[in-house]
Design a protein around this motif. Structure first.
Motif, PDB file in Angstrom:
ATOM      1  N   VAL A   1      35.401  47.654  41.598  1.00 52.21           N
ATOM      2  CA  VAL A   1      34.937  49.007  41.290  1.00 52.21           C
ATOM      3  C   VAL A   1      34.939  49.260  39.789  1.00 52.21           C
ATOM      4  O   VAL A   1      34.062  49.938  39.253  1.00 52.21           O
ATOM      5  CB  VAL A   1      35.805  50.050  42.027  1.00 52.21           C
ATOM      6  N   GLN A   2      35.927  48.712  39.076  1.00 54.96           N
ATOM      7  CA  GLN A   2      36.016  48.918  37.633  1.00 54.96           C
ATOM      8  C   GLN A   2      36.070  47.579  36.905  1.00 54.96           C
ATOM      9  O   GLN A   2      36.785  46.663  37.317  1.00 54.96           O
ATOM     10  CB  GLN A   2      37.249  49.743  37.274  1.00 54.96           C
TER      11      GLN A   2
ATOM     12  N   TYR B   1      35.549  47.339  32.688  1.00 56.52           N
ATOM     13  CA  TYR B   1      35.001  48.010  31.508  1.00 56.52           C
ATOM     14  C   TYR B   1      35.792  47.673  30.254  1.00 56.52           C
ATOM     15  O   TYR B   1      36.932  47.194  30.300  1.00 56.52           O
ATOM     16  CB  TYR B   1      34.970  49.528  31.709  1.00 56.52           C
TER      17      TYR B   1
ATOM     18  N   ARG C   1      31.695  49.056  34.324  1.00 59.50           N
ATOM     19  CA  ARG C   1      31.896  49.722  35.622  1.00 59.50           C
ATOM     20  C   ARG C   1      33.179  50.542  35.550  1.00 59.50           C
ATOM     21  O   ARG C   1      34.207  50.050  35.083  1.00 59.50           O
ATOM     22  CB  ARG C   1      32.028  48.687  36.750  1.00 59.50           C
TER      23      ARG C   1
ATOM     24  N   THR D   1      35.356  54.440  37.192  1.00 62.13           N
ATOM     25  CA  THR D   1      35.387  55.659  37.982  1.00 62.13           C
ATOM     26  C   THR D   1      35.370  56.856  37.035  1.00 62.13           C
ATOM     27  O   THR D   1      35.698  56.732  35.849  1.00 62.13           O
ATOM     28  CB  THR D   1      36.627  55.722  38.882  1.00 62.13           C
TER      29      THR D   1
ATOM     30  N   GLY E   1      32.034  54.768  42.286  1.00 59.91           N
ATOM     31  CA  GLY E   1      32.041  54.012  41.040  1.00 59.91           C
ATOM     32  C   GLY E   1      30.718  54.169  40.321  1.00 59.91           C
ATOM     33  O   GLY E   1      29.691  54.478  40.925  1.00 59.91           O
ATOM     34  N   TYR E   2      30.728  53.946  39.014  1.00 60.49           N
ATOM     35  CA  TYR E   2      29.546  54.150  38.170  1.00 60.49           C
ATOM     36  C   TYR E   2      29.469  53.018  37.156  1.00 60.49           C
ATOM     37  O   TYR E   2      30.497  52.553  36.653  1.00 60.49           O
ATOM     38  CB  TYR E   2      29.619  55.494  37.438  1.00 60.49           C
ATOM     39  N   THR E   3      28.253  52.599  36.820  1.00 58.50           N
ATOM     40  CA  THR E   3      28.043  51.553  35.825  1.00 58.50           C
ATOM     41  C   THR E   3      27.205  52.105  34.691  1.00 58.50           C
ATOM     42  O   THR E   3      26.120  52.661  34.930  1.00 58.50           O
ATOM     43  CB  THR E   3      27.330  50.347  36.444  1.00 58.50           C
TER      44      THR E   3
ATOM     45  N   VAL F   1      24.810  56.773  33.528  1.00 56.58           N
ATOM     46  CA  VAL F   1      25.354  55.795  34.466  1.00 56.58           C
ATOM     47  C   VAL F   1      24.389  55.541  35.616  1.00 56.58           C
ATOM     48  O   VAL F   1      23.519  56.359  35.934  1.00 56.58           O
ATOM     49  CB  VAL F   1      26.709  56.268  35.049  1.00 56.58           C
TER      50      VAL F   1
ATOM     51  N   GLN G   1      27.156  53.389  41.625  1.00 55.53           N
ATOM     52  CA  GLN G   1      27.242  52.205  42.469  1.00 55.53           C
ATOM     53  C   GLN G   1      26.861  52.573  43.905  1.00 55.53           C
ATOM     54  O   GLN G   1      27.373  53.543  44.472  1.00 55.53           O
ATOM     55  CB  GLN G   1      28.647  51.624  42.417  1.00 55.53           C
TER      56      GLN G   1
ATOM     57  N   GLU H   1      23.896  48.350  41.618  1.00 54.79           N
ATOM     58  CA  GLU H   1      23.440  49.465  40.799  1.00 54.79           C
ATOM     59  C   GLU H   1      22.070  49.100  40.257  1.00 54.79           C
ATOM     60  O   GLU H   1      21.741  47.914  40.108  1.00 54.79           O
ATOM     61  CB  GLU H   1      24.410  49.791  39.663  1.00 54.79           C
TER      62      GLU H   1
END
Length: 439
Positions: A96-97, A99, A118, A120, A140-142, A161, A164, A184
């Motif tokens: 999920v992460q 970064y 990646r 949160t 989650g976000y990228t 972002v 995900q 993503e």
């Protein structure tokens, strides 16, 4: 760093100095939840489910630079064909992460932290952008995330972002906890930000937000082609003993959306809105109870050439409305909810709350909130029922092991009893028992 963490860190670092800058932490949460008289359409009337969520976070810090990676493993057990299982419950072994972030000095004493990869997110009230904690999986976000702190108590959180998209998402794979990397892409983009100033109006913080969500079809993946602009703000005075607190937040949503996921569907304009307000008082003695009254309203859709159902984007629901999981019936869409809440903190290890809400449909011809229950004629009325919601949390071992119990009772109103596709059954009862270990 505990010995076990230190030894684990050495496995990832070439020397002792590196290991001292590496922090390893994680959680394991097991939940048993059960429901009687499911209020959502299309699922088992009575059901139960076991959720298991394991997370492992590694974070390395060197001066102003941070490198981090986190794996989430969210699994379910005990389901059958009629259990409501989505990517909100099952997402096995996902990174999920991952970064890198660095802090910078700006002009006039301002500071900024830039994060890429990646990650949160929890921004502002978390009603639009959040990493949901009650749910078995998270958001989650990228992309890029900038946090800025400037003179005059001004802060900003800005993002560009690609949210995900949890995979797999077909029912059979979810039920067997299949492993597939989330994806993503530029077919789903979220950008914008929130700017806040504390003590902008006396003791009140003032906050303004704008977010744009852009969505488009992919081969074999039809969507509603959402192009949504969400803008609004919040006025907040935090709770403190012996004082009144206040929170008012409102958003308007415009843009366009397809009338359905069909390729040939017409595009219609969007006009939707959401409002939250609450005020409370925290007493100074004993269990320091906070008593508050609150109101939430999110618009629904109605016949015509506009789409009016509010989209909460990636916001949380537990803090305001009700649990997700098997219940998941009350969210920030086509709802008018008025209620009261009592929160108590008997000790540093124990806290809880109980809340009551009377629930109505904001638009009687749209489906009620997130239940899927609808009467297109509007003849079933707009009263959905009375909801009692309670939570108790106890640190069995401070900072290491926490027990949590949740309970919801929904006494169905006229709409949930007589709408054409309303499930049979009486009062809805939901409960969950959770045990979380931190290491």
């Amino acid at each position: 760093m505990h010995l076990s963490r230190y030894l684990f860190a050495l496995a990832f670092c070439p020397n002792v100095a590196c290991a001292q800058d590496l922090d390893i932490s994680g959680t394991v949460r097991v939940r048993y939840e059960a429901i009687a008289n499911q209020p959502r359409t299309g699922f088992n009337l009575d059901d139960d489910l076991v959720n298991l969520r394991t997370t492992l976070l590694a974070k390395y810090k060197s001066g102003a630079t941070v490198l981090a990676a986190e794996v989430w493993d969210s699994r379910i057990y005990g389901e059958d064909a009629g259990t409501p299982v989505t990517t909100g419950e099952s997402n096995a072994l996902e990174l999920v992460q991952a970064y890198a972030s660095r802090e910078f000095s700006l002009v006039d004493g301002a500071r900024a932290t830039l994060r890429g990869g990646r990650f949160t997110l929890n921004i502002g009230s978390r009603r639009l952008v959040a990493a949901d904690d009650y749910r078995n999986t998270t958001n989650g976000y990228t992309g890029l995330h900038a946090e800025i702190a400037a003179k005059g108590r001004v802060t900003a959180s800005l993002i560009y972002v690609l949210p995900q998209q949890r995979r797999p998402d077909d029912p059979a794979s979810l039920r067997r906890n299949a492993i597939e990397l989330d994806r993503e892409g530029f077919d789903l983009v979220l950008w914008g930000g929130t700017v806040a100033k504390s003590r902008a109006l006396g003791p009140f913080m003032l906050e303004g937000s704008f977010y744009h969500l852009g969505e488009r079809d992919r081969p074999s993946r039809p969507t509603r082609d959402r192009s949504l602009n969400t803008y609004g703000g919040r006025l907040l005075r935090d709770s403190s003993p012996g004082k009144l607190d206040l929170e008012v937040e409102a958003y308007y949503q415009s843009g366009t959306i397809s009338a359905s996921a069909a390729v040939t569907a017409a595009t219609v304009p969007v006009s939707a809105w959401f409002f939250h307000g609450d005020t409370g008082y925290t007493f100074t003695k004993g269990w320091r109870p906070r008593l508050s009254v609150e109101y939430d309203r999110a618009s629904g859709d109605r016949p015509g050439n506009r789409y009016g159902r509010f989209d909460t984007l990636f916001g949380m629901r537990r803090a305001d409305l009700a649990p997700a999981g098997l219940y998941n019936a009350v969210g920030r869409a086509n709802i008018s909810a008025a209620g009261a809440r009592l929160e108590v903190t008997p000790s540093k290890r124990l806290d809880g709350f109980v809340s009551y809400h009377a629930l109505w449909l904001a638009e009687r011809r749209d489906s009620f909130s997130t239940t899927g229950i609808r009467d297109a004629t509007g003849r079933s009325g707009n009263f959905a029922g009375h909801q009692l919601d309670a939570r108790l949390r106890w640190w069995v071992r401070p900072a290491a092991l926490r027990f949590e119990a949740n309970a919801v009772m929904l006494s169905k109103g006229h709409f949930l009893e007589v709408a054409p596709n309303a499930p049979q059954g009486g009062t809805t009862l939901y409960g969950s028992l959770n045990l979380t270990a931190n290491f």
